[in-house]
Enzyme design. Structure first.
Site, PDB file in Angstrom:
ATOM      1  N   GLU A  35      16.621  -2.217 -11.694  1.00 62.44           N
ATOM      2  CA  GLU A  35      15.899  -2.270 -12.960  1.00 62.44           C
ATOM      3  C   GLU A  35      15.486  -0.832 -13.275  1.00 62.44           C
ATOM      4  O   GLU A  35      14.888  -0.167 -12.421  1.00 62.44           O
ATOM      5  CB  GLU A  35      14.648  -3.152 -12.822  1.00 62.44           C
ATOM      6  CG  GLU A  35      13.938  -3.296 -14.150  1.00 62.44           C
ATOM      7  CD  GLU A  35      12.637  -4.098 -14.079  1.00 62.44           C
ATOM      8  OE1 GLU A  35      12.360  -4.722 -13.041  1.00 62.44           O
ATOM      9  OE2 GLU A  35      11.906  -4.066 -15.085  1.00 62.44           O
ATOM     10  N   ARG A 262      14.628  -6.934   3.067  1.00 64.03           N
ATOM     11  CA  ARG A 262      14.115  -5.696   2.514  1.00 64.03           C
ATOM     12  C   ARG A 262      13.830  -4.715   3.652  1.00 64.03           C
ATOM     13  O   ARG A 262      13.397  -5.124   4.721  1.00 64.03           O
ATOM     14  CB  ARG A 262      12.806  -6.058   1.822  1.00 64.03           C
ATOM     15  CG  ARG A 262      12.292  -5.150   0.798  1.00 64.03           C
ATOM     16  CD  ARG A 262      11.196  -5.860   0.012  1.00 64.03           C
ATOM     17  NE  ARG A 262      11.750  -6.395  -1.215  1.00 64.03           N
ATOM     18  CZ  ARG A 262      11.922  -5.658  -2.320  1.00 64.03           C
ATOM     19  NH1 ARG A 262      11.520  -4.416  -2.356  1.00 64.03           N
ATOM     20  NH2 ARG A 262      12.469  -6.179  -3.404  1.00 64.03           N
ATOM     21  N   LYS A 272       8.753   0.601  -6.737  1.00 58.18           N
ATOM     22  CA  LYS A 272       8.735   1.493  -7.901  1.00 58.18           C
ATOM     23  C   LYS A 272       7.388   1.438  -8.617  1.00 58.18           C
ATOM     24  O   LYS A 272       6.894   2.450  -9.083  1.00 58.18           O
ATOM     25  CB  LYS A 272       9.837   1.101  -8.879  1.00 58.18           C
ATOM     26  CG  LYS A 272      11.230   1.436  -8.401  1.00 58.18           C
ATOM     27  CD  LYS A 272      12.213   1.257  -9.544  1.00 58.18           C
ATOM     28  CE  LYS A 272      13.359   0.344  -9.191  1.00 58.18           C
ATOM     29  NZ  LYS A 272      13.230  -1.007  -9.729  1.00 58.18           N
TER      30      LYS A 272
HETATM   31  P1  ATP Z   1      10.825  -2.280  -6.605  1.00 63.39           P
HETATM   32  O1  ATP Z   1       9.731  -3.222  -6.256  1.00 63.39           O
HETATM   33  O2  ATP Z   1      10.742  -0.986  -5.892  1.00 63.39           O
HETATM   34  O3  ATP Z   1      10.987  -2.116  -8.095  1.00 63.39           O
HETATM   35  P2  ATP Z   1      12.955  -4.047  -6.759  1.00 63.39           P
HETATM   36  O4  ATP Z   1      13.598  -4.911  -5.760  1.00 63.39           O
HETATM   37  O5  ATP Z   1      12.194  -4.701  -7.835  1.00 63.39           O
HETATM   38  O6  ATP Z   1      12.108  -2.969  -6.023  1.00 63.39           O
HETATM   39  P3  ATP Z   1      15.298  -3.360  -8.219  1.00 63.39           P
HETATM   40  O7  ATP Z   1      15.540  -2.199  -9.097  1.00 63.39           O
HETATM   41  O8  ATP Z   1      15.235  -4.696  -8.832  1.00 63.39           O
HETATM   42  O9  ATP Z   1      13.966  -3.052  -7.428  1.00 63.39           O
HETATM   43  O10 ATP Z   1      16.298  -3.344  -6.984  1.00 63.39           O
HETATM   44  C1  ATP Z   1      17.690  -3.101  -7.035  1.00 63.39           C
HETATM   45  C2  ATP Z   1      18.302  -3.617  -5.753  1.00 63.39           C
HETATM   46  O11 ATP Z   1      17.771  -2.940  -4.629  1.00 63.39           O
HETATM   47  C3  ATP Z   1      18.011  -5.086  -5.563  1.00 63.39           C
HETATM   48  O12 ATP Z   1      19.185  -5.741  -5.128  1.00 63.39           O
HETATM   49  C4  ATP Z   1      16.932  -5.095  -4.510  1.00 63.39           C
HETATM   50  O13 ATP Z   1      16.935  -6.292  -3.803  1.00 63.39           O
HETATM   51  C5  ATP Z   1      17.285  -3.863  -3.674  1.00 63.39           C
HETATM   52  N1  ATP Z   1      16.091  -3.336  -2.990  1.00 63.39           N
HETATM   53  C6  ATP Z   1      14.923  -2.950  -3.546  1.00 63.39           C
HETATM   54  N2  ATP Z   1      14.040  -2.562  -2.618  1.00 63.39           N
HETATM   55  C7  ATP Z   1      14.656  -2.682  -1.415  1.00 63.39           C
HETATM   56  C8  ATP Z   1      14.276  -2.435  -0.052  1.00 63.39           C
HETATM   57  N3  ATP Z   1      13.067  -1.978   0.240  1.00 63.39           N
HETATM   58  N4  ATP Z   1      15.183  -2.671   0.914  1.00 63.39           N
HETATM   59  C9  ATP Z   1      16.416  -3.125   0.611  1.00 63.39           C
HETATM   60  N5  ATP Z   1      16.836  -3.375  -0.626  1.00 63.39           N
HETATM   61  C10 ATP Z   1      15.985  -3.164  -1.648  1.00 63.39           C
HETATM   62 MG    MG Z   2      12.243  -5.398  -9.594  1.00 61.99          MG
END
Ligand code: ATP
Ligand code: MG
Length: 558
Positions: A35, A262, A272
């Site tokens: 995102e 994760r 983020k």
């Molecule tokens: P954040 O909370 O930092 O925004 P998110 O999962 O909402 O993390 P996205 O941009 O939706 O962020 O994530 C893109 C991809 O990266 C998704 O497939 C997500 O599952 C993966 N991802 C995000 N954080 C992690 C993590 N800490 N370890 C492994 N994969 C991750």
């Molecule tokens: Mg997200």
């Protein structure tokens, strides 16, 4: 089980099993779906390495898909940063995709759902809808709008789309099962009304699809075979499948969602939203502050792409969440830079060393090896003269046998130069040492092959010639948080654990060869650590960031 199969991780097993049964190799397609609401962090690196790694392993396309369904938080700056970071890591996506490119298709499908009696417009507040959801053990209550006529639903949904409905006035919900044991199946919201500017579609759309409705359908549109996401989406899988069932054409490939754990890193936060707070509240200088666990922060800190990929590879993919100690990440960058970084001499905390028997006004340019780990790294010249600078902590007037640095009456080697012996000190009124006087052995020059040069001495010190020394700014970074998991404390905010000493800025004195270094070039300051040229460097003042200190003490290496 064959030897080869045993070495596969569970994700690769899923793919191998599918290749044996339902899929052919040419069906395989993956995606990385960020995102664009912030910069990528070290947690994302795991997901990037997983998906792009699979792409390389199976020679399959990997799409970069921006999951841009929330206009309030998304920006072009983040899209650009995400692309830059993935490219820097060394990966190439097959197609750059945006969920927002599918808004029309998603809308058309939603209209079909309404026509099939599978979706309805609910005109209650979000609070009322939440109250009716029930609990995991008690069924929910049906909305009074659940049985609206198809005509009325179509008309209201059109009004939502055309901006004739206020924000929060209506939502579109899937009509599934208000008593499902999976709360997500209790008529989930598919669309909400938002009169906000979207970074790509501008003001064209007044309704925005929710994550669950968007993600699986986007996978389907792109014909992604395996959609890997993190474990919190496990309960969403049932809904992912239900939404696919509504549009699925059996002639086409049906994507499947699978989950992995994760990855969390100690002494930082990987979210983020939380990283955005550090930026917004001015605790760091920006998303690429070298203390940030973002890919761009790590890059500016001096991490190599290889060190990040090796780190992700070494922790692998798992089914259970765990906290990886930041020292493991540091190990990987040390390991990589040990092979790649040239060695140089820089004194961080200087004291003057005068070689009383060295001719005044003379300068010798001594040959120094750039990297003993890399034969192709070659040699450079470093100036040597009567007045040098060494580290304050490398001298004690008297010390016990375990002290391998300079003391009065004992010998040490100056790296790439001569063996010296401490003779006397000069102190100021407060008793601080202002000069150390020593003598050198002219026959002991490093690499000269003389008997005197082969003499074993216990310690080797780095130094710079005072006259040619280049003053540089050095930024010494430490962990940003004092607690290993700052965001897991119930009573406290993660910002309560900020390390007040995460940055120290000093002036250091470098050998003149450092003048030639370009931004992002990495060197080892001998005996101290790995450092990188920061982009804040100017013609008159270079700036170095400490990537990581050296763990091994020089005494052992010498
Ligand atoms: P954040 O909370 O930092 O925004 P998110 O999962 O909402 O993390 P996205 O941009 O939706 O962020 O994530 C893109 C991809 O990266 C998704 O497939 C997500 O599952 C993966 N991802 C995000 N954080 C992690 C993590 N800490 N370890 C492994 N994969 C991750
Ligand atoms: Mg997200």
């Amino acid at each position: 089980m064959t030897q080869e199969k045993e070495s596969l991780n569970f994700i690769e097993h899923i793919i191998e099993d599918d290749l044996q049964s339902t899929h052919s190799k040419s069906d395989l397609c993956f995606r990385f779906p960020p995102e664009p609401n912030g910069y990528l962090h070290i947690g994302h690196a795991s997901s990037i390495c997983l998906n792009f790694g699979l792409g390389l392993r199976y020679n399959a396309p990997v799409n970069l898909r921006f999951d841009d369904t929330n206009p309030a938080k998304e920006e072009q700056e983040f899209v650009d940063a995400i692309k830059r970071d993935i490219e820097w890591l060394g990966y190439t996506w097959a197609t750059e995709c945006y969920a927002s490119d599918y808004f029309q298709q998603l809308y058309d499908w939603a209209v079909d759902l309404i026509k099939n009696g599978k979706a309805y417009v609910d005109s209650q507040s979000s609070e009322a809808i939440a109250l009716q959801k029930g609990t995991p053990t008690t069924p929910g209550t049906a909305s009074p709008y659940r049985n609206r006529s198809i005509e009325e639903n179509l008309e209201l949904f059109r009004k939502m789309k055309d901006g004739e409905a206020a924000e929060g006035e209506h939502v579109l919900r899937a009509k599934i099962d208000m008593s499902s044991s999976n709360m997500l199946m209790r008529d989930p919201v598919m669309y909400r009304t938002l009169h906000k500017h979207h970074h790509r579609t501008g003001t064209d759309w007044k309704i925005f699809p929710m994550y669950d409705w968007t993600h699986g359908e986007s996978d389907y549109i792109e014909q992604v075979s395996h959609s890997f996401c993190t474990l919190e989406f496990l309960p969403h899988r049932e809904l992912y499948d239900w939404f696919l069932d509504q549009v699925y054409d059996p002639e086409k490939l049906r994507p499947k969602q699978r989950e992995f754990a994760r990855r969390n890193l100690s002494h930082t936060v990987v979210s983020k939203r939380k990283l955005a707070r550090l930026v917004e509240e001015g605790i760091v200088s920006g998303w690429d502050d070298p203390r940030m666990p973002t890919i761009s922060g790590l890059r500016r800190r001096g991490y190599t792409a290889d060190s990040i990929k090796n780190f992700a590879e070494s922790i692998g993919v798992g089914k259970r969440e765990n906290l990886i100690d930041v020292s493991h990440l540091e190990f990987n960058v040390r390991d990589d830079l040990n092979k790649k970084a040239d060695r140089v001499m820089v004194v961080l905390d200087p004291v003057k060393l005068i070689i009383t028997n060295y001719p005044e006004g003379q300068t010798e340019w001594l040959e120094a090896e750039n990297n003993q780990e890399d034969d192709s790294a070659g040699f450079r010249k470093v100036p040597f003269s009567r007045e040098l600078l060494i580290e304050k902590e490398d001298f004690k007037e008297s010390a016990n046998k375990k002290y391998f640095r300079l003391t009065l009456g004992k010998e040490v080697r100056l790296k790439n130069a001569y063996i010296i012996k401490g003779e006397s000190v000069v102190k100021d009124a407060e008793g601080n040492i202002t000069e150390i006087h020593c003598t050198y052995d002219p026959d002991s020059k490093s690499g000269s092959g003389t008997e005197a040069s082969m003499r074993r001495v216990k310690g080797t010190l780095h130094w710079v010639s005072a006259e040619q020394a280049l003053p540089v700014e050095v930024r010494l970074y430490d962990r940003l948080f004092t607690d290993p998991s700052p965001d897991t404390h119930k009573e406290k905010d993660f910002l309560d654990f900020i390390n007040p000493n995460s940055l120290e800025v000093i002036t250091a004195y470098a050998e003149p060869s450092l003048k030639e270094l370009k931004v992002e070039e990495k060197v080892q300051f001998q005996r101290l650590g790995y450092f990188v040229v920061d982009r804040d460097s100017t013609k008159s003042k270079m700036v170095f960031n400490r990537t990581v200190p050296l763990r091994d003490s020089w005494a052992k290496l010498a």
